[in-house]
Enzyme design. Structure first.
Site, short mmCIF file in Angstrom:
data_model
loop_
_atom_site.label_atom_id
_atom_site.label_comp_id
_atom_site.label_asym_id
_atom_site.label_seq_id
_atom_site.Cartn_x
_atom_site.Cartn_y
_atom_site.Cartn_z
N PRO A 112 -31.65 18.38 -12.84
CA PRO A 112 -30.07 17.74 -12.95
C PRO A 112 -29.41 17.13 -13.69
O PRO A 112 -30.14 16.36 -14.39
CB PRO A 112 -30.02 16.80 -11.73
CG PRO A 112 -32.08 16.41 -11.16
CD PRO A 112 -32.50 17.31 -11.76
N GLY A 114 -26.99 15.30 -16.59
CA GLY A 114 -26.51 14.21 -16.88
C GLY A 114 -26.58 12.85 -15.84
O GLY A 114 -26.19 11.61 -15.77
N ALA A 115 -28.45 13.36 -15.34
CA ALA A 115 -28.41 12.31 -14.36
C ALA A 115 -29.71 11.12 -15.21
O ALA A 115 -30.75 10.12 -14.40
CB ALA A 115 -29.54 13.31 -13.68
N GLY A 116 -30.07 11.49 -16.39
CA GLY A 116 -30.85 10.83 -17.41
C GLY A 116 -32.45 10.94 -17.58
O GLY A 116 -33.16 10.69 -17.79
N LEU A 117 -32.32 12.65 -16.95
CA LEU A 117 -33.74 13.09 -17.20
C LEU A 117 -34.25 14.19 -18.40
O LEU A 117 -34.80 15.19 -17.49
CB LEU A 117 -33.93 14.23 -15.14
CG LEU A 117 -33.85 13.25 -14.39
CD1 LEU A 117 -34.00 14.12 -13.19
CD2 LEU A 117 -34.36 12.34 -14.22
N SER A 119 -32.08 16.54 -19.59
CA SER A 119 -31.98 17.43 -19.14
C SER A 119 -31.31 18.62 -20.61
O SER A 119 -31.87 20.01 -20.80
CB SER A 119 -30.82 18.15 -17.76
OG SER A 119 -29.91 17.28 -18.34
N ALA A 121 -32.43 17.48 -24.04
CA ALA A 121 -33.21 17.76 -25.08
C ALA A 121 -34.12 19.28 -24.44
O ALA A 121 -34.91 20.07 -25.07
CB ALA A 121 -34.08 16.39 -24.92
N ALA A 122 -34.35 19.29 -22.87
CA ALA A 122 -35.42 20.03 -22.55
C ALA A 122 -34.79 21.94 -22.81
O ALA A 122 -35.49 22.88 -23.20
CB ALA A 122 -35.92 20.55 -20.91
N ASP A 164 -36.68 11.50 -25.82
CA ASP A 164 -36.64 12.40 -24.69
C ASP A 164 -37.12 14.18 -25.64
O ASP A 164 -37.72 14.86 -24.84
CB ASP A 164 -34.99 13.26 -24.32
CG ASP A 164 -34.74 11.66 -23.68
OD1 ASP A 164 -34.62 10.97 -23.18
OD2 ASP A 164 -33.20 12.03 -23.15
C1 MEV Z 1 -31.68 6.13 -22.45
O1 MEV Z 1 -32.04 7.30 -21.93
C2 MEV Z 1 -32.74 5.09 -22.73
C3 MEV Z 1 -32.20 3.64 -23.82
O2 MEV Z 1 -33.33 3.53 -24.44
C4 MEV Z 1 -31.20 4.05 -25.08
C5 MEV Z 1 -32.03 4.68 -26.19
O3 MEV Z 1 -33.11 5.20 -26.12
O4 MEV Z 1 -31.69 4.95 -27.20
C6 MEV Z 1 -31.49 2.64 -22.43
#
Ligand code: MEV
Length: 328
Positions: A112, A114-117, A119, A121-122, A164
């Site tokens: 997904p 923009g969900a912090g997973l 994406s 970077a992959a 990431d």
């Molecule tokens: C964000 O995915 C991770 C944080 O630690 C920010 C960062 O490391 O740059 C919140």
């Protein structure tokens, strides 16, 4: 034609504290972005990216700043997507000493957005690998990680974390602390379940909120270093194969992140739904404020509970992926 794929990631431990030099442990998950690259003779770049939530997104352009892609979707979205893709292609051209090469690229992703997973970077990692191999050059995953980080750093105005891109290129569980990055070996299976609330927090705002708290209160600074201590315990538990202890520490890590003000109602609701369903542990992953939680559960309990949790839009199993970037 060359195809490469690379995984997304969750943070098992240590987000936010990693900004202050503490260690963090991100883990690759079995959700991948795939990039197909085919060299083309005219030096141009054609990108097909239906899965980047840009409906029917296909553009052909030279990749130069003066040549904007002509498509019927919001420009910001296209420019961000094209920034990652053309940055990756620039890296591949440089690595293969082929500055004029054009490519047809197809991007597919089941991570997904923009969900912090991880994406973006992959996608960048897979694009660099596919395009360099298409030109007959095989880069080591460490070099792909490094080049992908440079792309993210540029597109995200210097706000990118190395975690990431390194995690996506190497796979498995990795440990990052400042410039020091390595893969953790001998890690047990980690039955991750991800819950996603359909939103995302503002990483910059959340990071600066923690910075303010840390400057204002000694106990907030202590909370950040307590996360560092917890990560070191977590590493030991991982290397000892003690999954139950890993779960307990995830619960603790969520509590500390919550104290630092980066959880949210929906993240807390998902964490508690997973815990009530007897997950071994659950925490938010990434910057917080919204987005995803990660739970450890080898049964179907947590995923089922999440699917019935108000505010949870998607719940899926995504086990630890030991493989990083790979040829498909
Ligand atoms: C964000 O995915 C991770 C944080 O630690 C920010 C960062 O490391 O740059 C919140």
């Amino acid at each position: 034609m060359t195809v490469a794929s690379a995984p997304g990631k969750v943070y098992l431990f240590g987000e936010h504290a990693v900004v202050y030099g503490e260690p963090a442990v991100p883990c690759a998950i079995e959700r991948r972005a795939r990039v197909t690259a085919e060299e083309r003779g005219d030096g141009r770049l054609r990108v097909d990216a239906d899965d980047l939530s840009l409906d029917g997104f296909t553009v052909t352009y030279s990749g130069g700043p003066e040549d904007r892609p002509d498509v019927d979707v919001p420009t910001g979205l296209v420019e961000a997507a094209m920034g990652y893709v053309s940055g990756a292609i620039e890296q591949a051209r440089e690595a293969a000493a082929a500055p004029e090469t054009g490519f047809d690229l197809t991007i597919e992703s089941d991570i997904p957005l923009g969900a912090g997973l991880g994406s973006s970077a992959a996608v960048v990692v897979a694009a660099i690998d596919a395009a360099t191999r298409e030109l007959g050059v095989d880069l080591a995953p460490e070099e792909i990680a490094d080049r992908a980080f440079r792309v993210e750093y540029e597109v995200q105005d210097g706000q990118a974390a190395r975690a990431d891109t390194f995690c996506s290129a190497m796979g498995g569980a990795v440990r990052v602390q400042d410039e020091d990055k390595r893969r953790l070996e001998g890690i047990p299976n980690l039955p991750f379940v991800v819950g996603y609330d359909g939103g995302a927090g503002d990483t910059g705002e959340l990071v600066s909120g923690v910075r303010t708290l840390r400057e204002e209160y000694g106990f907030a600074a202590d909370t950040v270093s307590a996360i560092g201590d917890l990560v070191r315990e977590g590493e030991a538990a991982l290397e000892a194969g003690d999954v139950a202890e890993v779960g307990r520490l995830m619960d603790f890590n969520h509590g500390l992140l919550s104290a630092l003000g980066v959880s949210s109602r929906s993240l807390d609701a998902m964490v508690w739904a997973a815990r009530d369903a007897d997950a071994l542990g659950a925490k938010l992953t990434g910057a917080g404020g919204g987005g995803c939680i990660v739970a450890l559960d080898e049964t179907e309990g947590a995923r089922t509970a999440l699917r019935y949790t108000p505010g949870c839009e998607e719940a899926f199993r995504a086990e630890l992926d030991r493989e990083g970037v790979r040829a498909e």
